[in-house]
Design a protein around this motif. Structure first.
Motif, PDB file in Angstrom:
ATOM      1  N   GLU A  37       0.600   2.462   5.588  1.00 37.42           N
ATOM      2  CA  GLU A  37       0.885   3.553   6.519  1.00 37.42           C
ATOM      3  C   GLU A  37      -0.429   3.991   7.146  1.00 37.42           C
ATOM      4  OE1 GLU A  37       2.642   8.140   6.594  1.00 37.42           O
ATOM      5  OE2 GLU A  37       2.698   6.944   4.745  1.00 37.42           O
TER       6      GLU A  37
ATOM      7  N   ALA B 150       5.292   5.162   1.541  1.00 40.76           N
ATOM      8  CA  ALA B 150       6.546   5.728   1.034  1.00 40.76           C
ATOM      9  C   ALA B 150       7.359   6.411   2.128  1.00 40.76           C
ATOM     10  CB  ALA B 150       6.254   6.727  -0.093  1.00 40.76           C
TER      11      ALA B 150
ATOM     12  N   GLY C 243       0.824  -1.202   0.000  1.00 40.18           N
ATOM     13  CA  GLY C 243       0.000   0.000   0.000  1.00 40.18           C
ATOM     14  C   GLY C 243       0.859   1.253   0.000  1.00 40.18           C
ATOM     15  N   HIS C 244       0.250   2.375   0.367  1.00 40.11           N
ATOM     16  CA  HIS C 244       0.982   3.648   0.411  1.00 40.11           C
ATOM     17  C   HIS C 244       1.773   3.713   1.716  1.00 40.11           C
ATOM     18  CE1 HIS C 244       1.994   7.808  -0.256  1.00 40.11           C
ATOM     19  NE2 HIS C 244       1.541   8.104   0.962  1.00 40.11           N
TER      20      HIS C 244
END
Length: 773
Positions: free
Chosen positions: A702, A663, A660-661
């Protein structure tokens, strides 16, 4: 004891004042707006300081009416009432020609105007500490330290003072008056100490009394009625400073007039002090303070002319500490010794000249030749050590190379903690310096032999010779024994040089010196190995995390040792085994391509080549797992994706990776990402061995400023809660190892496992502040 207590109190007070003044200086910009109250009881801008923001950045002019400051009337601010200045505010509402305008004041206040006093303060403070610590026994040195300290406090309080702070104004005003008095007091003590001259200065106690009284009056700065006092305080302080400095110059002038024609130690000191005092204080007095007193404005800002003041106390510091800074006695003794060595050859040379040219040479020429030759030869002998050191790289290049290598190796010995470092840092330098074909360090244990080598050296031959105890006398090797203990013996072995010659005597002596340095380092490496083994044994007995908060240091050490060993093994595999397989593959390919080779033999060789390639690929994967270098190159998420994708071809279950997100995890340090990668490795290994699952899922995301790693499988789970705890605290590996890593980076480890219902593990790591090894 009492003096230490006083020093401690003074240091604490100084640090507190430093923090206060620095916070004011760097928290608020210097605005530089001066106000006056007009007949209509309005605050009108009277003047703008060219160094302040108002003159250089803000759209403000003389004559503007200040309506509000930070949303309040100007009369509500003590800086306006007391000093008639605008400081420590963020917004202004001004009126110009009937129009009102709001002005926002920038907080970017780090300018040269603030940094220059900071540098001057550092110089003065450094000199004060140096004098007080190195020459505390000298009364004049202690007073000179007080002079530097007074100057440091002046520079320290300047930024706060111009920003309207009352404490800053009290400090700078008081110490501007104290500084020249301490100067005068210092002169009295200094000349008594150095020249036994008694200068009766009864005026000192009255001057100190004036400073104390004025300091008490400055306490009124903290009440609104201080405006009238402050209006005349600046002029009084500057006038007092100039008066006492002139008094200092007068005292020195009278002394100088008495001794100006003498040639003595005391006269030279007085002359030096007199000239340094003039050079130091004339710029700030003539270009800053006197113009301010007479014309109402200075020609040059005191911030710049005050630099010259440092010349005076620094020159005194040199006079006080000259015997420590430069030992003239040593120079005289060395030059006299050089003269004694030169007198015999110079006398022989002069006598030979007088004998050969006795008809034409007169006494003056002979004397000139003798004296000139003595001075010349003595100077050359005196400078011989310096010249030899400078010219050694050109005159004795081999010796210089060996000495330079010895210095480098001796510096690096302190960093050695493993056999790999022993090879890369030390052995490589020794082989390169001696220009031999190869070298080795051999450890002979009771039942084993370990060899670290560099270059071309037959390790099997070395091992045979060590076991047969005939290495020390071998004609092809230079061998030196280093350590001899009950547990092991160690040897340093060098082959012949690349020119096929044995080591020269100078090189053998150098190598012998190297072994004396290596003995201690080898013993340390051996002890580190034993300690590492003991730590690994202790790791298997780690308690549950609720009882292990006091051994966080141990977790850190164990993780570092594990990663260091993994990297070492990966590098060794890459540099040795994989390289050997590469050359083996090339050799097999060259044999298979020969036209004389039978068809069946070619097929067999190609199959062997394919098998070697499979081994090489497996080793590459092992090296990657040991040292995941892609973490640094492509980041954590991409590395996990590539790793799990490759593993999916060999797992007995369906392996799914959902990225998933997340980063933000890529901004964290490499060690934190390596911890997460190791956790995924351990989860996957456990799934292969114990889960009996048909599907395993890794998910990263996150959430709420945290990085989440979710592992889930549909396997057998755990039989009961007791077995969960047993597994977690078992060998220090598995779940306990993962839990330790999560705790180490400040995260949470949640385990949900039921018999027959699979396993779910949620690992949460904060992304705002991650603690790494």
């Amino acid at each position: 004891m009492k003096s230490k207590l006083l020093i401690g109190l003074f240091v604490s007070l100084f640090i507190g004042l430093q923090i206060w003044c620095s916070s004011i200086t760097f928290q608020y910009p210097y605005i530089g707006i001066f106000l006056e109250n007009n007949p209509q009881q309005q605050w009108v801008i009277k003047d703008l300081d060219i160094k302040g923001d108002a003159s250089s950045k803000l759209d403000i002019k003389v004559g503007d009416i200040v309506k509000q400051m930070d949303g309040k009337l100007p009369d509500e601010f003590p800086y306006v009432q007391r000093w008639g200045v605008i400081e420590q505010v963020h917004t202004l509402l001004i009126s110009r020609d009937g129009y009102e305008k709001e002005i926002l004041i920038s907080l970017n206040n780090t300018t040269n105007f603030d940094m220059i006093p900071l540098v001057e303060e550092f110089v003065c403070l450094f000199m004060a500490i140096l004098l007080f610590t190195k020459m505390r026994s000298s009364p004049s040195a202690r007073l000179l330290a007080a002079v530097f300290l007074s100057m440091a406090i002046i520079y320290m309080s300047l930024g706060a003072s111009i920003r309207g702070d009352a404490i800053g104004k009290v400090l700078i005003g008081s110490f501007m008056m104290i500084l020249p008095i301490v100067f005068l007091h210092f002169l009295v003590v200094f000349f008594k100490e150095k020249g036994e001259m008694n200068l009766r200065m009864r005026i000192l106690k009255y001057l100190y009394a004036i400073v104390i009284i004025v300091f008490g009056l400055r306490g009124l700065y903290f009440i609104p009625a201080a405006k009238t006092l402050y209006r005349y305080d600046g002029t009084f302080t500057i006038g007092f400073f100039v008066f006492i400095i002139i008094l200092n110059i007068t005292v020195l002038s009278s002394l100088y007039m008495k001794v100006r024609k003498e040639h003595s130690y005391v006269s030279s000191i007085i002359k030096s002090v007199f000239y340094s005092l003039l050079i130091s204080f004339l710029p700030i007095i003539c270009l800053s303070f006197l113009p301010q007193l007479i014309l109402g404005n200075w020609i040059y800002d005191p911030m710049y002319t005050s630099w010259s003041i440092l010349i005076f106390p620094i020159s005194f510091a040199y006079l006080i500490a000259s015997n420590q800074l430069y030992d003239i006695g040593l120079v005289v003794r060395r030059f006299a010794f050089a003269g004694l060595l030169a007198i015999v050859p110079v006398s022989l040379f002069t006598g030979t000249y007088a004998f050969l040219f006795h008809q034409t040479a007169d006494g003056k020429q002979i004397l000139f030749i003798f004296v000139g030759s003595m001075i010349l030869v003595s100077a050359v002998l005196y400078a011989a050590e310096y010249l030899t050191t400078r010219l050694e790289p050109f005159l004795f290049p081999r010796k210089f190379i060996l000495q330079s290598a010895l210095k480098k190796i001796s510096r690096n010995l302190g960093t050695i903690s493993s056999f790999r470092e022993l090879k890369e840092i030390i052995l490589v330098d020794i082989v390169g310096t001696l220009q031999v074909m190869g070298g080795a360090i051999v450890f002979q244990y009771k039942n084993d032999t370990e060899i670290i080598y560099e270059g071309e050296i037959d390790t099997s031959e070395v091992q045979k010779l060590v076991n047969s105890s005939s290495l020390l006398d071998h004609p092809l090797f230079t061998c030196m024994e280093m350590n001899s203990h009950e547990e092991y013996k160690s040897y340093l072995i060098m082959t012949r040089k690349k020119t096929n010659t044995m080591l020269a005597k100078e090189e053998r002596q150098w190598l012998q010196l190297i072994t004396t340095y290596l003995e201690v380092s080898l013993e340390n490496v051996h002890l580190i190995r034993k300690l590492t083994a003991r730590l690994q044994q202790l790791a298997s007995e780690l308690p549950h995390e609720t009882g292990a908060n006091d051994i966080l240091w141990f977790r850190k050490v164990m993780f570092e040792l594990q990663e260091e060993e993994r990297i070492r093994i990966a590098n060794d595999l890459h540099d040795t085994t994989m390289q050997d397989l590469f050359f083996l593959k090339r050799r097999i390919s060259s044999l298979a391509d020969k036209p004389t080779m039978h068809r069946e033999d070619q097929v067999q060789l190609k199959n062997m080549n394919n098998f070697v390639e499979m081994i090489n690929a497996s080793l590459r994967q092992s090296c990657f797992e040991l040292n995941p270098h892609l973490l640094k190159e492509v980041g954590l998420i991409q590395t996990l994706k590539m790793y799990l994708e490759k593993e999916s071809y060999s797992t007995p279950f369906e392996l799914e990776f959902q990225a998933g997100h997340a980063a933000v995890i890529e901004t964290k340090d490499l060690l934190t990402k390596r911890h997460i990668f190791r956790i995924v490795q351990e989860l996957l290994n456990n799934a292969k061995k114990h889960s009996q699952a048909s599907k395993v899922t890794f998910q990263i995301a996150e959430k709420d400023n945290s990085f989440c790693l979710i592992y889930e499988d549909d396997g057998v789970g755990f039989h009961d809660r007791d077995e969960v705890h047993l597994e977690i605290g078992a060998s220090g590996m598995g779940l306990e190892q993962m839990r330790s890593r999560v705790l180490h980076v400040g995260g949470r480890f949640e385990l949900n496992a039921r018999n027959g219902n699979g396993t779910k593990i949620i690992i949460t790591i904060p992304t705002k502040e991650v603690i790494s090894a």
